[in-house]
Design an enzyme around this catalytic site. Structure first.
Site: not given
Ligand code: RIB
Ligand code: CA
Length: 321
Positions: A246
């Site tokens: 992500h």
């Molecule tokens: O949904 C993914 C996000 O949520 C990323 O930033 C992960 O680190 C969590 O914070």
């Protein structure tokens, strides 16, 4: 081309840590500061974890400022199951030597942006958007002074990961996300639609592991941890599967925008409904000439991992790390 000045606001978190390792190693980015927020784990841990990553990366020059311990209005969230109790997966935490900057993250964001030429400082928000929303409330001119705001957050066609209709960062503090998306600043949003295309397969993790540096070894450790969590919690549908990557996506876009396809849009956030809290309504029927938001719809996943490996390799060659 001069390096892009950048503030990284994050809630490390294993994927935040990978994003920080990439940003710290990239000559295309000048990391002015790291600001931290409660999110994946409580704020005292996200702040410590950012200092741990900074130390491993050898970047004590970049100040770390602790920020919001809770969302603007909602109770504190948490996603420890995906990041480990300490927030850095299997990495053994230690008390970092580097200091924490004076004052809260929101003040640091305002000071750093308002002291520099208009549009020259980008902000990457990799966790709940609480700090940036507080900064915008503290300084009403901030939104117009900011450079690109790149966020990891939201979901459109992919559905949610914390509820059926919402992604964690936006769900954790939907009111802050509404402030940021409604502020008039330029936002490029990397939601689950695109981050789920960028998966850490075995071959990609092995390529990171082959780089001889502490930062690469720590990055690979985080990716391995996420691999195990993905296998245990979500399943492993094909042999060449992997955990989604992500937070490095917005950082990779700042370095190589050509690795992604984005579309002009208008993004609004659900804040009234408990059922769909944090849903991002992404409207593509906008005038491209005036739209302030862009939504990432496609990624060159192999290109993103090649960028991570090459950037860490070049850093290792440069520092002999
Ligand atoms: O949904 C993914 C996000 O949520 C990323 O930033 C992960 O680190 C969590 O914070
Ligand atoms: Ca995060």
């Amino acid at each position: 081309m001069p390096a892009q000045s950048l503030i990284i606001d994050c809630d490390p978190g294993v994927d935040d840590a990978v994003a920080l390792f990439l940003a710290f190693a990239a000559p295309e980015l000048e990391v002015l500061a790291v600001t931290t927020v409660a999110g994946n784990v409580p704020g005292r841990l996200t702040q410590r974890n950012a200092r741990i990553v900074r130390q491993i990366a050898g970047r004590e020059d970049a100040p770390v400022f602790g920020g919001a311990e809770r969302p603007l209005k909602r109770p504190p969230a948490g996603a420890g199951a995906f990041h480990g109790a300490e927030g850095l997966g299997d990495l053994e935490p230690f008390e970092p030597t580097g200091i924490v900057g004076d004052g809260p993250a929101a003040n640091a964001i305002v000071d750093l942006v308002m002291r520099r030429p208009e549009g020259s400082v980008a902000v990457a928000v990799l966790g709940p958007m609480t700090n940036l929303a507080l900064a915008m409330r503290r300084e009403r001119r901030l939104a117009e002074r900011l450079g690109p705001v790149v966020v990891m957050g939201g979901a459109r066609s992919e559905g949610g990961n914390i509820t059926p209709s919402a992604e964690f960062n936006v769900w954790a503090d939907p009111d802050a996300a509404a402030v940021v998306f409604g502020s008039g600043c330029d936002v490029v949003a990397f939601g689950l639609d695109v981050t789920h295309q960028v998966r850490a397969t075995e071959a990609r993790i092995a390529a990171v592991e082959a780089v001889d540096s502490a930062a690469a070894r720590a990055t690979a450790s985080m990716l391995r941890f996420s691999q195990r969590v993905e296998r245990d919690t979500v399943g492993w549908p094909t042999s060449d599967w992997g955990a989604p990557l992500h937070d490095p996506c917005p950082i990779a876009w700042l370095i190589r925008p050509e690795l992604f396809q984005t579309r002009p849009c208008r993004i609004e956030v659900e804040t009234a409904s408990d059922l769909t809290r944090g849903h991002t309504a992404v409207e593509f029927r906008v005038d491209p000439a005036t739209a302030r938001h862009r939504w990432a719809v496609a990624a060159d996943a192999q290109g993103v991992f090649d960028l991570i490996v090459e950037t860490l390799k070049d850093q290792a060659r440069g520092t002999g790390a």
